[in-house]
Design an enzyme around this catalytic site. Structure first.
Site, PDB file in Angstrom:
ATOM      1  N   LYS A  45      -2.097   9.712   3.233  1.00  0.00           N
ATOM      2  CA  LYS A  45      -3.247   8.927   3.660  1.00  0.00           C
ATOM      3  C   LYS A  45      -4.543   9.738   3.635  1.00  0.00           C
ATOM      4  O   LYS A  45      -5.604   9.191   3.329  1.00  0.00           O
ATOM      5  CB  LYS A  45      -3.023   8.392   5.076  1.00  0.00           C
ATOM      6  CG  LYS A  45      -1.943   7.309   5.182  1.00  0.00           C
ATOM      7  CD  LYS A  45      -1.885   6.773   6.613  1.00  0.00           C
ATOM      8  CE  LYS A  45      -0.560   6.155   6.976  1.00  0.00           C
ATOM      9  NZ  LYS A  45      -0.308   4.819   6.480  1.00  0.00           N
ATOM     10  N   GLU A  80      -8.685   8.136  13.377  1.00  0.00           N
ATOM     11  CA  GLU A  80      -9.519   7.029  12.919  1.00  0.00           C
ATOM     12  C   GLU A  80     -10.129   6.309  14.095  1.00  0.00           C
ATOM     13  O   GLU A  80      -9.536   6.249  15.168  1.00  0.00           O
ATOM     14  CB  GLU A  80      -8.649   5.990  12.186  1.00  0.00           C
ATOM     15  CG  GLU A  80      -8.596   6.159  10.711  1.00  0.00           C
ATOM     16  CD  GLU A  80      -7.680   5.138  10.054  1.00  0.00           C
ATOM     17  OE1 GLU A  80      -7.349   4.102  10.673  1.00  0.00           O
ATOM     18  OE2 GLU A  80      -7.312   5.398   8.908  1.00  0.00           O
ATOM     19  N   GLU A 124      -4.830  -1.908   0.752  1.00  0.00           N
ATOM     20  CA  GLU A 124      -4.876  -2.468   2.105  1.00  0.00           C
ATOM     21  C   GLU A 124      -6.175  -2.074   2.792  1.00  0.00           C
ATOM     22  O   GLU A 124      -6.543  -0.899   2.800  1.00  0.00           O
ATOM     23  CB  GLU A 124      -3.705  -1.941   2.935  1.00  0.00           C
ATOM     24  CG  GLU A 124      -2.348  -2.403   2.427  1.00  0.00           C
ATOM     25  CD  GLU A 124      -1.202  -2.066   3.385  1.00  0.00           C
ATOM     26  OE1 GLU A 124      -0.179  -2.733   3.310  1.00  0.00           O
ATOM     27  OE2 GLU A 124      -1.343  -1.134   4.212  1.00  0.00           O
ATOM     28  N   ASN A 157      -0.612   0.654  -1.651  1.00  0.00           N
ATOM     29  CA  ASN A 157       0.818   0.611  -1.925  1.00  0.00           C
ATOM     30  C   ASN A 157       0.994   0.482  -3.430  1.00  0.00           C
ATOM     31  O   ASN A 157       0.559  -0.495  -4.036  1.00  0.00           O
ATOM     32  CB  ASN A 157       1.475  -0.553  -1.200  1.00  0.00           C
ATOM     33  CG  ASN A 157       1.483  -0.305   0.305  1.00  0.00           C
ATOM     34  OD1 ASN A 157       1.739   0.814   0.750  1.00  0.00           O
ATOM     35  ND2 ASN A 157       1.174  -1.318   1.071  1.00  0.00           N
ATOM     36  N   ARG A 193       3.124  -0.332  -5.702  1.00  0.00           N
ATOM     37  CA  ARG A 193       4.336  -1.074  -6.082  1.00  0.00           C
ATOM     38  C   ARG A 193       4.074  -2.551  -5.852  1.00  0.00           C
ATOM     39  O   ARG A 193       3.024  -2.941  -5.359  1.00  0.00           O
ATOM     40  CB  ARG A 193       5.500  -0.645  -5.201  1.00  0.00           C
ATOM     41  CG  ARG A 193       5.109  -0.765  -3.724  1.00  0.00           C
ATOM     42  CD  ARG A 193       6.276  -0.654  -2.796  1.00  0.00           C
ATOM     43  NE  ARG A 193       5.861  -0.354  -1.442  1.00  0.00           N
ATOM     44  CZ  ARG A 193       5.427  -1.233  -0.551  1.00  0.00           C
ATOM     45  NH1 ARG A 193       5.296  -2.504  -0.868  1.00  0.00           N
ATOM     46  NH2 ARG A 193       5.084  -0.868   0.663  1.00  0.00           N
TER      47      ARG A 193
HETATM   48  P1  ADP Z   1       1.648   2.349   8.058  1.00  0.00           P
HETATM   49  O1  ADP Z   1       1.455   3.022   6.720  1.00  0.00           O
HETATM   50  O2  ADP Z   1       2.433   3.182   9.031  1.00  0.00           O
HETATM   51  O3  ADP Z   1       2.114   0.940   7.953  1.00  0.00           O
HETATM   52  P2  ADP Z   1      -1.143   1.601   8.198  1.00  0.00           P
HETATM   53  O4  ADP Z   1      -2.181   2.617   8.048  1.00  0.00           O
HETATM   54  O5  ADP Z   1      -0.842   0.724   7.009  1.00  0.00           O
HETATM   55  O6  ADP Z   1       0.202   2.302   8.708  1.00  0.00           O
HETATM   56  O7  ADP Z   1      -1.458   0.673   9.431  1.00  0.00           O
HETATM   57  C1  ADP Z   1      -0.538  -0.293   9.910  1.00  0.00           C
HETATM   58  C2  ADP Z   1      -1.211  -1.291  10.812  1.00  0.00           C
HETATM   59  O8  ADP Z   1      -1.813  -0.635  11.938  1.00  0.00           O
HETATM   60  C3  ADP Z   1      -2.344  -2.069  10.195  1.00  0.00           C
HETATM   61  O9  ADP Z   1      -1.904  -3.180   9.473  1.00  0.00           O
HETATM   62  C4  ADP Z   1      -3.169  -2.451  11.397  1.00  0.00           C
HETATM   63  O10 ADP Z   1      -2.579  -3.541  12.051  1.00  0.00           O
HETATM   64  C5  ADP Z   1      -3.033  -1.255  12.308  1.00  0.00           C
HETATM   65  N1  ADP Z   1      -4.146  -0.297  12.121  1.00  0.00           N
HETATM   66  C6  ADP Z   1      -4.222   0.671  11.203  1.00  0.00           C
HETATM   67  N2  ADP Z   1      -5.395   1.344  11.291  1.00  0.00           N
HETATM   68  C7  ADP Z   1      -6.078   0.807  12.309  1.00  0.00           C
HETATM   69  C8  ADP Z   1      -7.355   1.057  12.930  1.00  0.00           C
HETATM   70  N3  ADP Z   1      -8.158   2.021  12.497  1.00  0.00           N
HETATM   71  N4  ADP Z   1      -7.733   0.279  13.959  1.00  0.00           N
HETATM   72  C9  ADP Z   1      -6.927  -0.707  14.417  1.00  0.00           C
HETATM   73  N5  ADP Z   1      -5.729  -0.980  13.909  1.00  0.00           N
HETATM   74  C10 ADP Z   1      -5.284  -0.256  12.857  1.00  0.00           C
END
Ligand code: ADP
Length: 654
Positions: A116, A200, A274, A294, A296
């Site tokens: 990431k 973040e 995403e 992602n 894929r």
């Molecule tokens: P993973 O790769 O573990 O799935 P992600 O980065 O895709 O993690 O985040 C998963 C979920 O977490 C997102 O879909 C969202 O719901 C929540 N999320 C991620 N980043 C934030 C953020 N900065 N603030 C609020 N919610 C977040």
């Protein structure tokens, strides 16, 4: 185009890829583990190769075995599906080194998006907005805490190697930062073998909106957005396309950012960018930030297919075979609205516990596209993701599509293992969701009402009683029974472990009076349907290996108290309890003259190395005990007789 491809996956996605490959005239090779020898994807493919034991590490994650299978069968390309090896750059390199084509992006593109923090740097350089935060190399706790202060609370700590919501912690209070950091790092180290994190800004009313992209290695197009905000513990539950409330301006901005992201890494094939979106006050073109890509095909790709009319797997295969991008951006348009609900074998009231079981009955509605990897009779095993199907609906508007989702869910029939169907249906009927007011916190806020398990009413139970007695099938002529006396039979079954006793009276062919709990219902068969107390109802009654299910909006499942005993009682239809099979009478618990209530234990019969408890199937008085403990009895031997019922009913239909 290829002649033959191998699908390095299982379940619904393997079946879905095979469907398209077959439609394109390609031959298909499936791979399978010990647990999947009889699986649907194996039956669908032209050929299948066994690759090892049931644990993923012994089979679906064994790149070498999969490549060997492709070579042995003469497959020219490998489609990875999603999960397993789909985002493993080493596997991509091994596939290519073996002279085969990987249906997906290059190993280099996957690596660029793998972590990431690195992905965020790259996106910043490409001019894609990223969530404000710190994603640098300094992992000193003091430094990270300083970064959190600078960003402003609340913050989110995320594992750079994260996925599936693991290694993620929200921190509201600076005093709790170090504790949360330790938790996130520990989880990340265990799950990913990499404890690096990034910090973040936590978006307060976050919406998860992602853009489907498709590249040919140089250029890319986007196929609009999907909204995946309905999540539980960061897992998607219902997805839709397009996103509710999306404006043309924001869609263009997000689409362009996603295309920039894909082109920046020379992306080939289907991918998803995403974004997290601040939904606090509507969607704004400056209110979205890159989260991850992602590399894929995504689980929820069917909603994009539904609104664009594109078969993404066909595109994947065409581009992998060397064709140019199948469409220009201007060729692509959105038609209508689509939803996808993920049907899982899980026990919602028990904290969404994954469940296993054999699907005694499985039927899908006609109004939905149902992507599934299982059939009736198949088993949901503990080895893999307990997904049963993806239910996908499309309609001209969001409102119509949502109504169809509700109808499709209530027309989905699963028996033999618990599912999240009632939960999905509650979501489809949720007011805020219907209004398009979605964010990732919606499910948690209303969890209690959404997860409540609907209870079978006395009418459903009464229907079940007919099923348990085998009275639901076809016309039940009265032949064999005295026509001048209404036939009355008692039965017992269990509903969620509790005993239910019912008395069923056959009034005439296909018409019954059922006394159950404190209620009494008159039920009549009306063709394939039922009328209860004079009203036509949209209920179906299915008897299957695991008992009887009534599908009426939701599914209600009933189990016989003891299948052997019920069969014996149904066979005699009288007040005599007979031995359901040859055996040894272990104990007799009643004596003549004794009053018993439905469900009371009468005797124990040992047969086939098991003890079977014979219980009273109606209230009554013991007339005679015809067997004693220690006695060997034949099948059908009369063991205990109840006194005849009072004559009150005699003559009613004379
Ligand atoms: P993973 O790769 O573990 O799935 P992600 O980065 O895709 O993690 O985040 C998963 C979920 O977490 C997102 O879909 C969202 O719901 C929540 N999320 C991620 N980043 C934030 C953020 N900065 N603030 C609020 N919610 C977040």
């Amino acid at each position: 185009m290829f002649n033959k491809i191998l699908i390095a996956n299982r379940g619904e996605i393997a079946c879905r890829v095979i469907d398209t490959a077959r439609a394109m005239g390609l031959r298909t090779v499936a791979v399978f583990s010990d647990a999947d020898a009889g699986a649907r994807h194996v039956a669908m493919a032209d050929e299948a190769v066994h690759i090892g034991g049931p644990a993923p590490a012994e089979s679906y994650l064994r790149g070498d075995a999969i490549i060997a299978a492709a070579r042995a069968t003469g497959a020219e390309a490998i489609h990875p599906g999603y999960g397993f090896l789909s985002e493993n750059p080493d596997f991509v390199e091994a596939v290519e080194a073996a002279g085969l084509v990987f249906v997906g992006p290059s190993a280099a593109a996957i690596r660029k998006m793998g972590l990431k923090d690195a992905a965020k740097h790259l996106m910043e350089e490409a001019g894609v907005p990223v969530v404000p935060g710190y994603h640098g190399p300094n992992q000193d706790p003091e430094h990270l805490s300083g970064a959190a202060d600078a960003i402003g609370y609340p913050v989110l700590i995320k594992a750079v190697a994260g996925g599936g919501g693991k290694g993620m912690r929200k921190v509201d209070d600076p005093a709790r930062f170090f504790e949360a950091l330790e938790g996130a790092k520990g989880e990340a180290a265990t799950a990913f073998g990499n404890d690096a994190v990034l910090i973040e800004k936590f978006i307060e009313k976050p919406r998860h909106i992602e853009v489907q992209v498709f590249g040919d290695g140089t250029r890319a197009v986007h196929l609009f957005e999907r909204d995946c905000s309905l999540q539980r513990r960061h897992q998607k539950v219902i997805e839709e396309a397009p996103a509710p409330g999306m404006t043309a301006e924001m869609r263009a901005a997000m689409g362009q950012a996603a295309v920039r992201a894909a082109e920046a890494i020379g992306y080939a094939g289907a991918g998803t960018v995403e974004f997290i979106v601040d939904g606090a006050d509507g969607l704004r073109p400056d209110g979205f930030w890159f989260m991850e890509m992602n590399t894929r095909l995504q689980v929820e790709h069917p909603v994009t297919e539904a609104i664009t009319g594109v078969d993404l797997v066909e595109w994947q295969l065409r581009v992998a075979a060397g064709e140019a991008l199948p469409a220009r951006q201007t060729d692509l348009a959105i038609g209508g609205h689509a939803f996808e609900a993920r049907l899982y074998a899980e026990d919602v009231p028990r904290g969404f516990l994954p469940a296993t079981g054999t699907l005694a009955h499985l039927a899908f509605p006609d109004i939905a596209r149902c992507d599934t990897g299982v059939r009736a009779g198949d088993t949901i095993s503990p080895w893999y993701d307990p997904m049963i199907a993806k239910i996908v609906v499309h309609g001209p508007t969001r409102e119509v599509a949502l109504k169809r989702l509700d109808r499709a869910l209530s027309g989905t029939e699963v028996a033999g293992c618990v599912t999240n169907l009632a939960f999905l249906r509650a979501l489809a009927r949720h007011e805020g969701f219907a209004a398009g007011d979605v964010d990732t916190g919606l499910i948690d806020r209303d969890l209690e009402s959404l997860a409540a398990d609907p209870l079978a009413c006395s009418r459903s139970r009464a229907l079940a009683a007919l099923g348990v007695l085998g009275l639901h099938r076809g016309a039940q002529p009265l032949q064999g029974f005295r026509l001048w006396a209404p036939l009355r039979r008692g039965t017992q079954f269990t509903y969620r472990g509790e005993q239910v006793a019912a008395r069923v009276e056959t009034l005439d062919a296909g018409r019954f009076r059922v006394e159950i709990d404190a209620a009494c219902h008159e039920i009549a068969r009306d063709g394939d349907r039922w009328r209860i107390d004079g009203q036509a109802v949209a209920a179906t009654l299915v008897a299957h290996g695991a008992g009887v299910s009534v599908f009426w909006g939701n599914g209600y499942h009933f189990e016989p108290v003891d299948p052997l005993q019920v069969a014996a009682e149904a066979a005699t239809g009288s007040g005599v309890i007979t031995a359901p099979m040859p055996g040894l009478v272990k104990a007799v618990h009643v004596a003549p003259g004794q009053s018993v209530a439905a469900g009371d234990r009468l005797a124990i019969l040992e047969a086939m190395k098991m003890e079977h408890t014979l219980t009273a199937w109606r209230d009554g008085v013991i007339a005679e005990v015809l067997a004693e403990a220690g006695q060997q009895v034949d099948e059908g031997a009369a063991l205990i007789a109840l006194e005849e019922l009072e004559e009150e009913d005699e003559g009613e239909t004379a």
